[in-house]
Design a protein around this motif. Structure first.
Motif, mmCIF file in Angstrom:
data_model
loop_
_atom_site.group_PDB
_atom_site.id
_atom_site.type_symbol
_atom_site.label_atom_id
_atom_site.label_comp_id
_atom_site.label_asym_id
_atom_site.label_seq_id
_atom_site.Cartn_x
_atom_site.Cartn_y
_atom_site.Cartn_z
ATOM 1 N N GLN A 132 0.645 -1.144 -0.171
ATOM 2 C CA GLN A 132 0.013 0.121 -0.002
ATOM 3 C C GLN A 132 0.677 1.237 -0.055
ATOM 4 O O GLN A 132 1.955 1.156 0.373
ATOM 5 N N SER A 133 0.361 2.413 -0.579
ATOM 6 C CA SER A 133 0.900 3.643 -0.601
ATOM 7 C C SER A 133 -0.024 4.703 -1.114
ATOM 8 O O SER A 133 -1.218 4.431 -1.620
ATOM 9 N N MET A 144 6.021 1.508 -2.868
ATOM 10 C CA MET A 144 4.787 1.114 -2.007
ATOM 11 C C MET A 144 5.584 0.181 -0.721
ATOM 12 O O MET A 144 6.865 -0.501 -0.954
ATOM 13 N N ALA A 145 5.029 0.137 0.242
ATOM 14 C CA ALA A 145 5.319 -0.655 1.468
ATOM 15 C C ALA A 145 5.035 -1.941 1.390
ATOM 16 O O ALA A 145 3.547 -2.093 0.889
ATOM 17 N N ILE A 146 5.532 -2.943 1.684
ATOM 18 C CA ILE A 146 4.851 -4.384 1.582
ATOM 19 C C ILE A 146 4.435 -4.296 3.060
ATOM 20 O O ILE A 146 5.140 -4.343 4.295
ATOM 21 N N THR A 147 3.156 -4.582 3.115
ATOM 22 C CA THR A 147 2.359 -4.513 4.394
ATOM 23 C C THR A 147 2.205 -6.208 5.022
ATOM 24 O O THR A 147 1.876 -6.357 6.220
ATOM 25 N N GLY A 148 2.559 -6.941 4.375
ATOM 26 C CA GLY A 148 2.310 -8.515 4.642
ATOM 27 C C GLY A 148 2.326 -9.417 3.666
ATOM 28 O O GLY A 148 2.729 -9.057 2.428
ATOM 29 N N GLY A 158 9.304 -4.643 3.488
ATOM 30 C CA GLY A 158 9.880 -4.320 2.489
ATOM 31 C C GLY A 158 9.234 -3.193 1.710
ATOM 32 O O GLY A 158 8.436 -2.674 1.922
ATOM 33 N N THR A 159 10.033 -2.721 0.433
ATOM 34 C CA THR A 159 9.415 -2.115 -0.579
ATOM 35 C C THR A 159 9.304 -2.493 -1.855
ATOM 36 O O THR A 159 9.995 -3.440 -2.403
ATOM 37 N N VAL A 160 8.330 -1.867 -2.583
ATOM 38 C CA VAL A 160 8.366 -2.329 -4.033
ATOM 39 C C VAL A 160 8.265 -1.023 -4.859
ATOM 40 O O VAL A 160 7.589 -0.015 -4.382
ATOM 41 N N ARG A 161 9.123 -0.987 -6.059
ATOM 42 C CA ARG A 161 8.894 0.303 -6.540
ATOM 43 C C ARG A 161 8.541 -0.093 -8.098
ATOM 44 O O ARG A 161 8.637 -1.156 -8.665
ATOM 45 N N TYR A 162 7.175 0.427 -8.356
ATOM 46 C CA TYR A 162 6.713 0.392 -9.764
ATOM 47 C C TYR A 162 7.371 1.624 -11.037
ATOM 48 O O TYR A 162 7.256 2.694 -10.379
ATOM 49 N N TRP A 163 7.514 1.434 -12.038
ATOM 50 C CA TRP A 163 7.820 2.207 -13.133
ATOM 51 C C TRP A 163 6.926 2.088 -14.107
ATOM 52 O O TRP A 163 6.270 0.817 -14.340
ATOM 53 N N ARG A 171 6.678 -2.250 -15.088
ATOM 54 C CA ARG A 171 7.662 -3.386 -14.271
ATOM 55 C C ARG A 171 7.528 -3.021 -12.696
ATOM 56 O O ARG A 171 7.495 -1.953 -12.346
ATOM 57 N N LEU A 172 7.895 -3.916 -11.785
ATOM 58 C CA LEU A 172 8.230 -3.849 -10.650
ATOM 59 C C LEU A 172 9.610 -4.202 -10.003
ATOM 60 O O LEU A 172 10.104 -5.348 -10.689
ATOM 61 N N ARG A 173 10.182 -3.813 -9.074
ATOM 62 C CA ARG A 173 11.103 -4.222 -8.255
ATOM 63 C C ARG A 173 10.766 -4.489 -6.844
ATOM 64 O O ARG A 173 10.444 -3.492 -6.286
ATOM 65 N N ALA A 174 10.633 -5.842 -6.380
ATOM 66 C CA ALA A 174 10.499 -5.959 -4.876
ATOM 67 C C ALA A 174 11.638 -6.271 -4.192
ATOM 68 O O ALA A 174 12.314 -7.312 -4.462
ATOM 69 N N GLU A 175 11.997 -5.534 -3.048
ATOM 70 C CA GLU A 175 12.890 -6.096 -2.049
ATOM 71 C C GLU A 175 12.300 -6.582 -0.819
ATOM 72 O O GLU A 175 11.732 -5.757 0.076
ATOM 73 N N ILE A 176 11.937 -7.932 -0.670
ATOM 74 C CA ILE A 176 11.288 -8.274 0.479
ATOM 75 C C ILE A 176 12.018 -8.881 1.678
ATOM 76 O O ILE A 176 13.069 -9.723 1.362
#
Length: 178
Positions: A132-133, A144-148, A158-163, A171-176
């Motif tokens: 969510q963000s 976006m923040a990974i909330t679960g 973690g965080t996810v960046r969308y472009w 696309r997205l890159r998630a660092e979990i």
């Protein structure tokens, strides 16, 4: 009239000194014990966050949106409560890696600036992630923040960046952190 016995006064002072010394020693012992307990707890909690106990997984996915709907509440045009709903497929190495979807609802309007509250879920082979963000119109990326999550992503952070949002290049890159 009471008379004072110098010997008994000396004994009382000596006992008082011993009693005070014992009290100081007990206080020092209690403080030392409390400090040791706090130190051990701090070390345990610091160890819980060390890389040896936490795992960072990086996911890089391409997104293909397949369904989209927009709900315009209130007056025509952007207004509080308007919502966009979407779903799509996550692609990794040219193959389907999962499905996801979400909503963005208008929560603030300031002239041309529109802020939406976005919630996204993505289901992958080993579990799902929720994010969510707030998103402000006109930006080309979104963090976006990974909330679960579920499965191997249970208790994920973690965080996810969308472009390139809502384009064929999204696309997205998630660092979990899990």
């Amino acid at each position: 009239m009471a008379t004072s016995n110098p010997e008994s006064a000396g004994v009382n002072r000596s006992q008082a000194r011993k009693s005070n010394a014992r009290a100081r020693l007990m206080t020092l012992f209690a403080i030392s014990l409390a400090t040791a307990v706090v130190g051990v707890c701090a070390v345990d909690s610091a160890d819980a966050e060390t890389p040896e106990r936490r795992h960072i997984e990086v996911l890089e996915l391409k997104l293909q949106n397949d369904q989209y709907a927009s709900t315009d509440l209130g007056p025509a045009g952007p207004s509080l409560g308007d919502m966009n709903v979407y779903s799509g497929t996550a692609i990794r190495d040219g193959r389907r890696a999962g499905r996801g979807g979400g909503t963005c609802q208008v929560v603030h309007i300031d002239g041309e600036g529109i802020t939406t509250q976005c919630l996204i879920s993505i289901e992958l082979e080993r579990g799902s992630l929720t994010m969510q963000s707030l998103m402000v119109s006109g930006r080309s990326s979104l963090d976006m923040a990974i909330t679960g999550g579920t499965g191997v992503y249970n208790n994920a952070r973690g965080t996810v960046r969308y472009w390139d949002i809502a384009t064929s290049k999204e696309r997205l890159r998630a660092e979990i952190l899990r």
